[in-house]
Each structure stands twice: as C-alpha cells, then as structure tokens.
Motif scaffolding. Structure first.
Motif, PDB file in Angstrom:
ATOM      1  N   PHE A  33      29.009  45.370  42.137  1.00 21.03           N
ATOM      2  CA  PHE A  33      28.523  45.584  40.773  1.00 21.03           C
ATOM      3  C   PHE A  33      28.960  46.942  40.192  1.00 21.03           C
ATOM      4  O   PHE A  33      28.671  47.247  39.049  1.00 21.03           O
ATOM      5  CB  PHE A  33      26.995  45.435  40.709  1.00 21.03           C
ATOM      6  N   GLU A  79      31.617  48.584  38.690  1.00 17.42           N
ATOM      7  CA  GLU A  79      32.916  48.197  38.135  1.00 17.42           C
ATOM      8  C   GLU A  79      33.908  49.350  38.056  1.00 17.42           C
ATOM      9  O   GLU A  79      35.113  49.130  38.099  1.00 17.42           O
ATOM     10  CB  GLU A  79      32.719  47.504  36.786  1.00 17.42           C
ATOM     11  N   GLN A  94      29.243  37.845  38.842  1.00 19.93           N
ATOM     12  CA  GLN A  94      29.943  39.125  38.961  1.00 19.93           C
ATOM     13  C   GLN A  94      31.369  38.922  39.500  1.00 19.93           C
ATOM     14  O   GLN A  94      32.300  39.590  39.056  1.00 19.93           O
ATOM     15  CB  GLN A  94      29.129  40.060  39.864  1.00 19.93           C
TER      16      GLN A  94
END
Ligand code: GLN
Length: 284
Positions: free
Chosen positions: A174, A176, A228
C-alpha cells in the motif's frame, strides 16, 4: 515412571477431551520433538522412560497445544511442497491450498526463459522459495510488510536452497511511493490476506489467537489487497504479464470484475474442497 507409549496414550485421551483434531498424531509429534526422534521411531522405543526434563518439556508443549497453539508453531516448522519450512508466530503457516498456486506456476514451463517474478506477501517465503527451486532461472523479488517475516523467509531460503538469490524486501504494497522503486515483472503472484474483518472472529482459535492477524485479514471486505494489486499492476507488469492469485471462497467474480478492463481471465483452479482457489489472469 512414564514410558513413551504411556505418554502417547494419556495425551491422546487428553487431547480428545479437549477436542483437538488428530489427537494421537499431535501427541506423537510433540513427543518426537521433545525426544529428538522421528515420529515413527517412537514405535521402536515404546518402553523407553522419559526423564524429568523430558517430562517437563513435554507437559509444557501439551498444555500449549491444548490451549489452541498450532502444532506447527510448537514444532517450529511445517511441510510445504515437500520441504520443511521454519515457522513462528510472525508468519502465516503455509497451507496445502497454496501448494496449488505454486504448482500452477511451476507447470507453466517457464524454465527456458529469463523470467522476473514479484511475490506479494512473503510470509515464510514458501512461494518464492519453491518457485526458485523449480525454476532456477527465475529472478524473484518478494515483498512483505513485516521485517520479522522477511527474516524467517531469508533463513528458509538459506536452509532449503542453500543460497540467497531471492530479493526479499521489507515493503508494504500500500506504500505507492516505495512501489515506484520496483522494476517491471513478467509475473505477479500473491496469496494475500483475504478473510474479511467480519468473518475473522469466526475462524478457529488456532488462527485467531496465534497467527498474525495482518496475514489473514485485510481488515475490510477481504478484497482490498486485490484492489491494490489491480491499481498498480499496469505499472508493475510487462506486456503480456501474468497474475496468479490465491483467493477466498466465493471471491472469484468480484476479483475478476476488478481486472476486467486490462486483463483476460485465463483459468481458475479448484482446491481440495471444490472451491475456486487460484486465478490466472493475463494482461491484454
Ligand atoms: N505467502 C505466504 C503463504 O502463502 C504468506 C501469505 C500471507 O501471509 N497472507 O503462505
């Protein structure tokens, strides 16, 4: 005096009362680990007495098992795809269903190509290690949010493959910003936490009280990790890249819908309970 056979029989009765599955097998595994014997060798030493320190250790492990601690954590290892993997409460205990995911990738005959693989959620390292063992050309990067899991995975690679060629990274899928540091891959593989927050409390106490919660549930509806992965896969995958996912019961349609625009659905594989467990997708 307590002999091997007496210890096994007493514990089998005790575990039966405590509703532990496979009570005799559990008793034998624990005793064999305390005595440093192979389980079947117990049968050659039925009359062997246990000394005081063996009895103390044995009682302690029996107590922990009867309270629900998984046998794999008590023994310190589990078997996966024919190899012994170190496990402790920092990592998910690899499951037989996940062998199907590994099997699927191995059966694709990638061996002649130079192939780059990203594994998301390493845990004990079971997936990348067994892929690397069977596809030595594979260049594998394997990420996990837990530094402690990465440590176990590295140890397992050393013990099982006697090498350290897999690129294990402490990285959160998560995050990024950090994902940008990764190169592109031909394959993404993952067995992410796919139990919903709602279902989680209903799982066996062996799981809820002992396995790492963030390896089991996404804390949401069970498909957050797939979202995701979908969100980032065009950046992470080469042309014609493939994704292999382990999924939870009845999740196949919601997950396939997520990938609909950019991927062809290729295959779904059922597990031993007739549940769709593995999805293969190919980039359009
Ligand atoms: N990849 C590991 C396994 O499949 C860990 C998965 C996880 O923690 N969700 O067993």
């Amino acid at each position: 005096m307590l002999t091997v056979i007496e210890a096994i029989n007493l514990t089998t009765d005790f575990f039966t009362k405590k509703q532990i599955e496979s009570p005799r097998l559990n008793a034998e595994l624990i005793l064999s680990s305390v005595l440093g014997l192979k389980r079947l060798d117990l049968y050659l030493q039925f009359e062997r007495p246990l000394n005081e320190s063996e009895k103390t250790k044995y009682r302690e492990l029996i107590k922990r098992r009867s309270e629900g601690e998984p046998i794999q954590y008590l023994m310190g290892f589990t078997e996966f795809y024919g190899e012994k993997f170190l496990v402790n409460s920092d990592v998910l205990i690899p499951r037989p269903e996940t062998e199907l995911l590994v099997e699927k990738i191995i059966s694709e005959n990638f061996t002649l190509e130079e192939i780059k693989i990203l594994d998301i959620g390493t845990g004990s390292g079971n997936i990348p290690i067994m892929i690397k063992k069977n596809i030595p050309n594979a260049e594998i990067t394997s990420i996990d949010i837990s530094e402690k899991a990465i440590e176990i995975a590295r140890k397992n690679e050393e013990i099982i493959l006697k090498s350290n060629k897999i690129n294990f990274l402490n990285l959160d899928i998560f995050d990024e910003e950090k994902l940008k540091s990764l190169e592109k891959f031909d394959i993404i593989v993952s067995n992410p936490p796919y139990v919903s927050e709602e279902e989680y409390p209903n799982l066996q106490i062996e799981i809820v009280n002992y396995e790492p919660k963030n390896a089991i549930t996404d804390g949401k509806d069970g498909i957050e990790f797939y979202r995701q992965i979908e969100k980032n896969c065009m950046k992470l995958l080469n042309e014609k890249g493939k994704i292999y996912l382990e999924i939870g019961k009845d999740q196949e349609n919601s997950i396939l819908n997520l990938f609909d625009d950019d991927f062809f659905y290729k295959e779904k594989v059922k597990d031993y309970s007739d549940i769709y467990r593995i999805l293969k997708l190919v980039r359009k």
